[in-house]
Design a protein around this motif. Sequence first.
Motif, mmCIF file in Angstrom:
data_model
loop_
_atom_site.group_PDB
_atom_site.id
_atom_site.type_symbol
_atom_site.label_atom_id
_atom_site.label_comp_id
_atom_site.label_asym_id
_atom_site.label_seq_id
_atom_site.Cartn_x
_atom_site.Cartn_y
_atom_site.Cartn_z
ATOM 1 N N VAL A 1 -3.552 -4.406 2.486
ATOM 2 C CA VAL A 1 -4.571 -5.393 2.945
ATOM 3 C C VAL A 1 -4.092 -6.518 3.812
ATOM 4 N N SER A 2 -4.549 -6.871 5.429
ATOM 5 C CA SER A 2 -4.117 -7.237 6.516
ATOM 6 C C SER A 2 -5.456 -8.074 7.491
ATOM 7 N N SER A 3 -4.779 -8.328 8.532
ATOM 8 C CA SER A 3 -5.386 -9.591 8.732
ATOM 9 C C SER A 3 -6.525 -8.596 10.043
ATOM 10 N N ASN A 4 -7.409 -9.216 10.030
ATOM 11 C CA ASN A 4 -8.873 -8.646 10.575
ATOM 12 C C ASN A 4 -8.883 -9.069 11.601
ATOM 13 N N ALA A 5 -8.295 -9.889 12.129
ATOM 14 C CA ALA A 5 -8.199 -11.202 13.076
ATOM 15 C C ALA A 5 -7.715 -10.961 14.796
ATOM 16 N N THR B 1 -12.335 -15.708 -3.483
ATOM 17 C CA THR B 1 -10.380 -16.547 -3.044
ATOM 18 C C THR B 1 -10.373 -17.284 -4.826
ATOM 19 N N ILE B 2 -11.304 -18.100 -5.054
ATOM 20 C CA ILE B 2 -12.094 -18.936 -6.430
ATOM 21 C C ILE B 2 -11.086 -17.692 -7.479
ATOM 22 N N PHE B 3 -12.105 -17.008 -7.741
ATOM 23 C CA PHE B 3 -11.496 -16.468 -9.134
ATOM 24 C C PHE B 3 -10.230 -15.477 -8.889
ATOM 25 N N ASN B 4 -9.828 -14.698 -8.061
ATOM 26 C CA ASN B 4 -8.731 -14.698 -7.936
ATOM 27 C C ASN B 4 -7.651 -15.841 -8.138
ATOM 28 N N ALA C 1 -5.865 -16.386 3.038
ATOM 29 C CA ALA C 1 -7.068 -16.207 3.604
ATOM 30 C C ALA C 1 -7.497 -14.730 3.039
ATOM 31 N N ASP C 2 -5.998 -13.560 3.729
ATOM 32 C CA ASP C 2 -6.399 -12.315 3.836
ATOM 33 C C ASP C 2 -6.096 -11.664 2.322
ATOM 34 N N LEU C 3 -4.919 -12.638 1.758
ATOM 35 C CA LEU C 3 -5.226 -11.541 0.557
ATOM 36 C C LEU C 3 -6.003 -12.144 -0.972
ATOM 37 N N LEU C 4 -6.165 -13.452 -0.920
ATOM 38 C CA LEU C 4 -7.089 -14.161 -1.619
ATOM 39 C C LEU C 4 -8.685 -13.172 -1.409
ATOM 40 N N CYS C 5 -8.312 -13.127 -0.244
ATOM 41 C CA CYS C 5 -10.385 -12.152 -0.364
ATOM 42 C C CYS C 5 -10.997 -11.234 -0.749
#
Length: 211
Positions: free
Chosen positions: A164-168, A50-53, A180-184
Amino acid sequence: MNSDLEYEIENSCAGKPIKSSMHSFSADFLAGCKKFSELAHISEISQDVTIFNTSCIINAASYLEAKINEEISIAVICYEESDAEGKAWRAIQNLQKKLNVQEKWDLVALRTNGVEWNKAIEPFQSIELIISLRNELVHYKGAFLGKDEAPNKKITGLMKQLGVSSNATWIEDDCSSWVADLLCSKKLAEWVYHSISQFGESYYELRHPKT
């Protein structure tokens, strides 16, 4: 001493003090974007990705504006202040703080006979998306949004493009946000660097297209 040699020595930079200088910071932003893309790719820690993205995105968006500003500054010192061309470049420089990236790009394009900004085509389409994403992150609103829902259509489209999509499950406490989803996603920094580096490679051609 030969008169031609005397003229060359008199008009050379040898022994003369330097009045001013400018650092090409755009190159550092581009290098930073590449570095953070590489770090995002190899990292196995979600928060680090997330930080690097995030850093990759900010460096990419900053690269373009720095590149344009550098181009304006170089043009200003290349023309006499009294020349019509010099006056035009100084007028652009005086407006720098009030203009967004697209406006500055188009004003410079008028001076160089370059390609005008067109958000419907590449590379401008991807650059607009990077800038939009940077703005959403830097000016984060903290809005409550639904599953796979992003703040605007550009980011929603990017998430679909990158898969990218939510896994929740979105039941009880199990949910996630677009940030969170995109930046991960490790695909994000890869796409950002690919887009901005391609833009950098075509920069001169966009400024001075073949007729």
